[in-house]
Design a protein around this motif. Sequence first.
Motif, short mmCIF file in Angstrom:
data_model
loop_
_atom_site.label_atom_id
_atom_site.label_comp_id
_atom_site.label_asym_id
_atom_site.label_seq_id
_atom_site.Cartn_x
_atom_site.Cartn_y
_atom_site.Cartn_z
N PRO A 39 0.78 -1.04 0.29
CA PRO A 39 0.15 0.05 -0.02
C PRO A 39 0.73 1.29 0.14
O PRO A 39 1.73 1.49 0.72
N GLU A 42 -0.66 6.68 2.78
CA GLU A 42 -1.91 7.43 2.61
C GLU A 42 -1.48 9.12 3.07
O GLU A 42 -0.55 9.24 3.90
N SER A 57 -6.69 8.41 -0.92
CA SER A 57 -7.94 7.47 -0.97
C SER A 57 -9.02 7.87 -1.82
O SER A 57 -9.99 7.20 -2.11
N TYR A 59 -9.29 8.67 -4.45
CA TYR A 59 -8.96 8.35 -6.07
C TYR A 59 -8.95 6.72 -6.22
O TYR A 59 -8.44 6.10 -7.14
N ARG A 60 -9.36 5.92 -5.07
CA ARG A 60 -9.44 4.60 -5.29
C ARG A 60 -10.55 4.21 -6.45
O ARG A 60 -11.48 4.94 -6.74
N PRO A 151 -5.28 1.18 -8.80
CA PRO A 151 -6.62 1.45 -8.36
C PRO A 151 -6.93 0.98 -7.08
O PRO A 151 -7.95 1.52 -6.26
N GLU A 152 -6.26 -0.03 -6.51
CA GLU A 152 -6.56 -0.31 -5.24
C GLU A 152 -5.64 0.28 -4.23
O GLU A 152 -5.69 -0.13 -2.89
N GLY A 153 -4.81 1.05 -4.55
CA GLY A 153 -3.90 1.96 -3.71
C GLY A 153 -2.67 1.26 -3.36
O GLY A 153 -1.75 1.65 -2.42
#
Length: 183
Positions: A39, A42, A57, A59-60, A151-153
């Motif tokens: 990950p 954040e 987050s 933009y997930r 897209p999942e971070g």
Amino acid sequence: MSRRTCIGLLLAIAIALFNLNLAAPAHALGGSLPPLDEPAPEFTLPTNTGDGEISLSDYRGQWVVVYFYPKDFTSGCTLEARRFQQDLPQYFARNAQILGISADDVDSHAEFCDSEGLKFPLLADVDGRVSKAYGSWLNFFSMRHSFIVDPEGILRERFVGVIPAVHSQEVLARLDELQGTAS
């Protein structure tokens, strides 16, 4: 010579000297770079858009290019931003968003976006907290590093030693590879 010009010149010299030492270990270049395939760190930062704050987050579901740069209105940073702006439709076609981050405040970012016609958010990391988390902090400014977040971070790519004139095309090519759509 104006104060802004002097600061920009000193910053350009510091960046040039820094770029001569690209082989130095990451810990000597602003901290550890975050690991790939884990990950992405954040963050939530204020933006020039007047929309308050933006978080990674938010933009997930999209690819995100997070690019750190030293200073608004300097030659290399302006060139890099212009290239991202020029290629923005190609990023949107790839379901990708550009987020620029530097230690400049939101007012400077707003002026820079207005001056250069930038249509992507610039985020104010005035204390360097996010830049540090990405291993992109050098004393009082962000270094020129970029990261691709899926897209999942998940952090999928990182770029150091960026050359502003060609960087956007380099990022697009890697994005195509990651998405399996290399042209």
